[in-house]
Enzyme design. Sequence first.
Site, PDB file in Angstrom:
ATOM      1  N   LYS A 119       0.811  -1.222   0.000  1.00 23.48           N
ATOM      2  CA  LYS A 119       0.000   0.000   0.000  1.00 23.48           C
ATOM      3  C   LYS A 119       0.847   1.276   0.000  1.00 23.48           C
ATOM      4  O   LYS A 119       0.431   2.277  -0.592  1.00 23.48           O
ATOM      5  CB  LYS A 119      -1.007   0.015   1.149  1.00 23.48           C
ATOM      6  CG  LYS A 119      -0.498  -0.164   2.541  1.00 23.48           C
ATOM      7  CD  LYS A 119      -1.668  -0.235   3.533  1.00 23.48           C
ATOM      8  CE  LYS A 119      -1.192  -0.444   4.969  1.00 23.48           C
ATOM      9  NZ  LYS A 119      -0.595  -1.793   5.159  1.00 23.48           N
ATOM     10  N   ASN A 142      -1.178   6.914   6.542  1.00 28.37           N
ATOM     11  CA  ASN A 142      -0.103   6.099   7.107  1.00 28.37           C
ATOM     12  C   ASN A 142       1.241   6.377   6.439  1.00 28.37           C
ATOM     13  O   ASN A 142       2.201   5.641   6.646  1.00 28.37           O
ATOM     14  CB  ASN A 142      -0.457   4.615   6.941  1.00 28.37           C
ATOM     15  CG  ASN A 142       0.192   3.745   7.987  1.00 28.37           C
ATOM     16  OD1 ASN A 142       0.287   4.109   9.145  1.00 28.37           O
ATOM     17  ND2 ASN A 142       0.643   2.570   7.580  1.00 28.37           N
ATOM     18  N   HIS A 188      -1.156  -8.524  11.955  1.00 32.16           N
ATOM     19  CA  HIS A 188      -1.727  -7.780  13.088  1.00 32.16           C
ATOM     20  C   HIS A 188      -2.764  -8.595  13.866  1.00 32.16           C
ATOM     21  O   HIS A 188      -3.702  -8.022  14.438  1.00 32.16           O
ATOM     22  CB  HIS A 188      -2.387  -6.477  12.599  1.00 32.16           C
ATOM     23  CG  HIS A 188      -1.476  -5.587  11.817  1.00 32.16           C
ATOM     24  ND1 HIS A 188      -0.242  -5.188  12.287  1.00 32.16           N
ATOM     25  CD2 HIS A 188      -1.608  -5.029  10.587  1.00 32.16           C
ATOM     26  CE1 HIS A 188       0.341  -4.411  11.378  1.00 32.16           C
ATOM     27  NE2 HIS A 188      -0.466  -4.311  10.344  1.00 32.16           N
TER      28      HIS A 188
END
Length: 429
Positions: A119, A142, A188
């Site tokens: 990403k 981010n 995660h």
Amino acid sequence: MITSTTWRGKRYAVLGLARSGLATVDALVASGAQVVAWDSNEAARSKVQGAELGDPVEIDLTGFAAVVVSPGVPLNTHPIAAKAAEAGVPIIGDIELFAEARAEMPAHRVVGITGTNGKSTTTALIHHIIETAGIPARLGGNIGLPILGQDPLPESGVYVLELSSYQIDLTHSLDCDVAVLLNITPDHLDRYAGFEAYAASKARLFAMQSRGHAAVIGIGDAPSAAIAREVAVSGRSEDLTKIAPGVCMDQSRWPALQGPHNAQNALAAIAACEALGISQAAIDKGLESFPGLPHRMERVKTRNGVLFVNDSKATNADSTAPALSAYPKIHWILGGKAKTNDLDACRPGFGHVVKAYTIGEAGEMFAALLEGEMPVERSGTLDAAVKSAAAQAQPGEVVLLSPACASFDQFKDYEARGQAFRDAVEALG
């Protein structure tokens, strides 16, 4: 900075005072909000201006408009989740504040990019193509600078936001004009009830979209393909562009976008930019001139016909695997602080490796794993590995730092490791 009359006169608590947290405090204060801010780090608290200091876990949250938390705050274990729920106060992030401020900003569009891998590259590529087309753009989320700390764009600008699952969790009204999902693989999982919950977090980016807004989804994995089906059956099939894996493309004109993973990143970026109405000529120019991200398949230098590539950001085997498929003949520098005790994810690229040079704490373990698969040299240090690889590589071959490890055994972070690689290459003369 970005401000909004929506926040004026309201009370907010801000938990986490890294860059985005401090930008959030400044934007809220400038908008006339009352802010209570906190970070467990005293140095971070010392940078706060215009707000009270107070831990939202300890204070009475009655009457607060929201608690704005850093994406790094683990809501599945942190006491702020129960405290805010008890007071009936929503927990949000800076991306939600950006979404709330949009109504007062000059007319604009938003592209949101998420996915487990790729990403950052795709976000930076989309931003680069938009700017190449002469359209004002801002990079945030981010990646880059905190979005609230940047000035609003003029009319017709485009905000390009890299969005982690944590950031998506903390927004409920971000209606992206173009939403992009690259892939979903296990990650995660310490923050989620399981893999399905992690995938559901990514799916929310599309659930927040209005009909008629573009959805670009990679379908190379089952969870992403399922999300594409959900978008289609919700009555938005005309909004959907599916990016299939394994599409053969001529990447020879895109020096910073080599390898099959970057073919997929490029396809997603092309689809997003086409949805924005950008011309094919501008898209082609942007793909050709994209410089790449620092420390991610970064072309450092060509010396005596040998290309040196810095992929220091590849801190695990899954991240390194695509790099080994990007070039036919590689002198592979790997090692550091291992996250796993195997390199199985990299195996499809072993045939491209001329020789491996192991370094750091994992050097001996990786050398033992690779012996029999390819020639191996126990170099020990990055500097020694660069010197040896440079001496042995032939014209047309590549010296690749793609460590498949964290950097903390020998370096402060992956950026320091990447800079050390650059310095070692420059020192070759």
